[in-house]
Design a protein around this motif. Structure first.
Motif, short mmCIF file in Angstrom:
data_model
loop_
_atom_site.label_atom_id
_atom_site.label_comp_id
_atom_site.label_asym_id
_atom_site.label_seq_id
_atom_site.Cartn_x
_atom_site.Cartn_y
_atom_site.Cartn_z
N LYS A 167 -1.76 5.04 -2.91
CA LYS A 167 -2.59 3.91 -2.55
C LYS A 167 -4.05 4.21 -2.91
O LYS A 167 -4.58 5.26 -2.57
N ASP A 169 -8.00 2.10 -3.22
CA ASP A 169 -8.80 0.88 -3.09
C ASP A 169 -9.37 0.57 -4.47
O ASP A 169 -10.29 1.23 -4.94
N SER A 193 -4.64 -0.57 -2.16
CA SER A 193 -4.46 -0.32 -0.72
C SER A 193 -4.79 -1.55 0.13
O SER A 193 -4.48 -1.58 1.32
N TYR A 200 2.88 -6.14 -0.97
CA TYR A 200 2.98 -4.72 -1.34
C TYR A 200 4.39 -4.36 -1.81
O TYR A 200 4.57 -3.72 -2.85
N GLU A 306 4.09 3.63 4.16
CA GLU A 306 3.15 4.66 3.72
C GLU A 306 3.85 5.66 2.80
O GLU A 306 4.94 6.14 3.12
#
Length: 353
Positions: A167, A169, A193, A200, A306
């Motif tokens: 992940k 940003d 993210s 997702y 996650e």
């Protein structure tokens, strides 16, 4: 021992782009001229003084060794950029630098850490097999022995097959994910993210489609349509989802979302592409979707997933091999604070000093 005579301008470019600095920004922060920065990046100046490198390293917050390492960045396949025409050049450069940094980190970590997997991510030639993307998705579910019904955890399924999900940003909503096969390391999927948890999972399945059926570049539009078809079939196999979608309404689709862990929006599109609704019904569902405010956030949020593999590799080095935070930073050519921000502050892992 680092050879301090070979300044690596490629790593210099990565460092500047990773910080999001322009040449003028860096020149001001390092108290050097922009002309020097430009000449270093273009290879016109190849042997900067150690004092100059020290000033640049301090301004960029990278260790001096970073600029003398023998690592080389890899270009990213342009056909995997989704909606890239809407992403600014500086943002795109930063994303490319961030991905190269993590690829370098993974290459170094995986020299000592092996991913335990009993599956693989195959490459399927649609033309040779005379298949549609949905056929490839069905085949892969069979190959991985995925049980009938919803996929419980898409991230775990991919990582158990040897992929590494990371992940990041991306600092833009116009880029959802990027996936690659790099030499010497497992397939990598970098995912924004900031994505909603429902989107997702679909984006992960979409990127899996790229890895499986797009070994050769095609047109962007063709590849995106094929990857979407693959993702829809992988997450919601037609034979299994059809009975759930006989009389779709926002209320019924919300319940189906909770069971199949697929967004209401994706289910509306699935109904349309399976020809289970008329064009007017499709329009009506989308109008009702907008009126309900679901574009700003759907009800019944899907539990977030996650990734684990990268965190496990870090933990292995620190717990099993006895690496300290300082050791890890040196291994990954980072300063201590950068290592902790990238790999210990977020839920990736927790380290007790």
């Amino acid at each position: 021992m680092v050879n301090m005579n070979n300044f690596n301008r490629d790593m210099f470019n990565i460092a500047r782009s990773a910080r999001g600095f322009s040449q003028a920004d860096l020149a001001k922060r390092a108290d050097v001229t922009q002309a020097l920065i430009s000449k270093l990046e273009n290879g016109l100046t190849t042997d900067p003084t150690q004092e100059t490198v020290f000033l640049i390293a301090k301004a960029l917050n990278f260790p001096i060794d970073f600029f003398y390492s023998n690592e080389r960045p890899l270009g990213l396949p342009p056909f995997h950029y989704r909606k890239r025409q809407k992403v600014g050049k500086r943002v795109l450069s930063k994303i490319e630098s961030d991905i190269n940094l993590r690829r370098i980190h993974l290459s170094r970590l995986f020299k000592s850490y092996e991913v335990d997997t009993h599956k693989d991510i195959p490459v399927i030639d649609l033309e040779k097999m005379q298949w549609r993307p949905s056929d490839a998705a069905q085949s892969l579910r069979g190959h991985w022995m995925v049980p009938r019904g919803p996929i419980e955890n898409m991230t775990a399924l991919l990582e158990n097959a040897g992929a590494v999900v990371i992940k990041i940003d991306f600092d833009t909503r116009h880029l959802e994910a990027l996936s690659f096969r790099f030499p010497g390391i497992p397939p990598l999927i970098f995912i924004n993210s900031k994505l909603d948890s429902g989107l997702y999972r679909f984006v992960l399945a979409h990127e899996l489609g790229h890895l499986v059926i797009h070994n050769q570049p095609e047109t962007d539009e063709c590849m995106e349509v094929e990857a979407d078809e693959f993702a829809a079939e992988f997450l919601t196999p037609e034979k299994e989802i059809r009975p759930y979608l006989r009389r779709p309404s926002l209320g019924s689709l919300a319940k189906i979302k909770s069971h199949w862990k697929v967004s209401i929006k994706a289910l509306i599109v699935r109904c349309q592409r399976l020809k289970l609704i008329t064009p007017s019904q499709y329009t009506g569902l989308n109008v009702n979707y907008s009126k309900a405010g679901y574009a700003r956030g759907e009800p019944f949020p899907i539990p977030p997933e996650e990734p684990c593999t990268l965190g496990n590799a870090i933990q292995f080095h620190m717990k099993e091999l006895g690496y300290s935070i300082e050791d890890m930073a040196r291994l990954l050519i980072l300063n201590d604070d950068d290592f902790q921000e990238m790999y210990t502050v977020r839920p990736l892992l927790r380290i007790i000093k």
